[in-house]
Design an enzyme around this catalytic site. Structure first.
Site, short mmCIF file in Angstrom:
data_model
loop_
_atom_site.label_atom_id
_atom_site.label_comp_id
_atom_site.label_asym_id
_atom_site.label_seq_id
_atom_site.Cartn_x
_atom_site.Cartn_y
_atom_site.Cartn_z
N SER A 204 0.82 -1.23 0.00
CA SER A 204 0.00 0.00 0.00
C SER A 204 0.84 1.27 0.00
O SER A 204 0.40 2.32 0.47
CB SER A 204 -0.97 0.00 1.20
OG SER A 204 -1.81 -1.14 1.17
N ARG A 205 2.05 1.16 -0.47
CA ARG A 205 2.98 2.30 -0.55
C ARG A 205 3.35 2.86 0.83
O ARG A 205 3.82 3.98 0.94
CB ARG A 205 2.40 3.42 -1.42
CG ARG A 205 2.20 3.01 -2.88
CD ARG A 205 3.54 2.63 -3.51
NE ARG A 205 3.42 2.31 -4.92
CZ ARG A 205 3.30 1.07 -5.41
NH1 ARG A 205 3.25 0.03 -4.58
NH2 ARG A 205 3.23 0.85 -6.71
N LEU A 206 3.14 2.08 1.87
CA LEU A 206 3.52 2.51 3.23
C LEU A 206 4.92 1.97 3.54
O LEU A 206 5.13 1.18 4.46
CB LEU A 206 2.48 2.02 4.25
CG LEU A 206 1.07 2.59 4.02
CD1 LEU A 206 0.08 1.99 5.01
CD2 LEU A 206 1.09 4.11 4.14
#
Length: 232
Positions: A204-206
Site C-alpha cells: 500500500s505504498r507505506l
C-alpha cells in the site's frame, strides 16, 4: 504493470506492483553507522540482485543544472562511496564546479533502495592506480581511447583504440604481458556522506524509510549520526 496509450503523445501506467520486505526496518534495528548498514545490505544483496553495484550519480553545475547517470560502485572505505571515471567527463567537470553529489541504489529483486548525499573528493592517485591495474586489458585501453562525453565521428573511437593499442604494443600475442599505465585524466571520486536513507518496500505504498543525518559539527573522519524514521 498495465500501460494505456490514450493518445499518440501520451502514456499512462494504470497499475502498480505491491512490495513487501519481511525484514523490519526502523531506527532501533539499524546499525549506528550508515556505512555499516550499507555493508550489511550490500552483503545480503549478493546473489539475490543481478547487479547490486549499479548506482545513479547525480551532479549539478555551478548554475544548478542537474544531470544523472548510472555508474558502477567500486568500493566502500572508512570515509564513503568510491567510483571511477574520466576526470574530463561531464560528471567530473560538474563535480569540480559543485563538489557535492547524490547517489541512489535500487535493488528491485529485494525491494530496497539506498540514497546518499554528500561532499565529493578525488581518491589518491595510488588508490586509482591500484584499481586501474585490476581492470581487464580492454577496459584499460578503453580508458585511454575514450574522450568521455565529447562528440565523436563514426569510427573515431575505434581509430583511437587502434592508436592506443599500437602505442602500448598490444598485440594478440602480447596482450597478457603489456603494461597499460593509469591515464592522468582518469581516477576515482569518493562521496563522503552527510545523509544516507534506507528504503524498504511495503504494501500500500507505506514503505519503511530510515534516514541518517550527520550531526552538525561532527567530523567526516569520525561522524556522529542522527537516525530517524521518515513518513512513507
Amino acid at each position: 504493470m498495465d500501460v494505456v496509450i490514450p493518445a499518440p503523445d501520451k502514456i499512462k501506467v494504470t497499475s502498480h506492483r505491491q512490495y513487501h520486505t519481511p525484514d523490519p526496518l526502523d531506527p532501533l534495528s539499524t546499525a549506528p553507522s550508515p556505512l555499516d548498514q550499507f555493508r550489511a545490505w550490500f552483503t545480503e544483496a549478493q546473489g539475490a540482485v543481478l547487479e547490486p553495484e549499479a548506482m545513479s550519480v547525480s551532479t549539478t553545475t555551478a548554475a544548478g543544472v542537474p544531470s544523472s547517470r548510472f555508474v558502477l560502485f567500486k568500493e566502500l572505505d572508512g570515509r564513503g562511496f568510491v567510483f571511477y571515471t574520466n576526470y574530463d567527463s561531464r560528471k567530473s567537470r560538474e563535480l569540480l564546479e559543485n563538489p557535492r553529489a547524490a547517489l541512489a541504489f535500487y535493488w528491485r529483486e529485494v525491494h530496497r533502495q539506498i540514497r546518499v548525499v554528500g561532499r565529493v573528493e578525488k581518491v589518491s592517485k595510488e588508490q586509482s592506480e591500484e584499481y586501474f591495474k585490476s581492470r581487464p586489458l580492454g577496459s584499460r585501453l578503453g580508458a585511454w581511447a575514450s574522450e568521455q562525453s565529447t562528440v565523436v565521428g563514426e569510427g573515431e573511437v575505434k581509430a583511437r583504440l587502434d592508436q592506443v593499442r599500437e602505442r602500448f604494443g598490444v598485440t594478440d600475442e602480447a596482450k597478457d604481458v603489456v603494461d597499460v599505465p593509469l591515464p592522468e585524466f582518469w581516477g576515482g571520486w569518493r562521496v563522503v556522506p552527510d545523509e544516507v536513507e534506507f528504503w524498504s518496500g511495503q504494501p500500500s505504498r507505506l514503505h519503511d524509510r530510515v534516514r541518517y543525518l550527520r550531526v552538525e559539527g561532527s567530523s567526516e573522519s569520525a561522524p556522529q549520526w542522527k537516525i530517524d524514521r521518515l513518513s512513507p
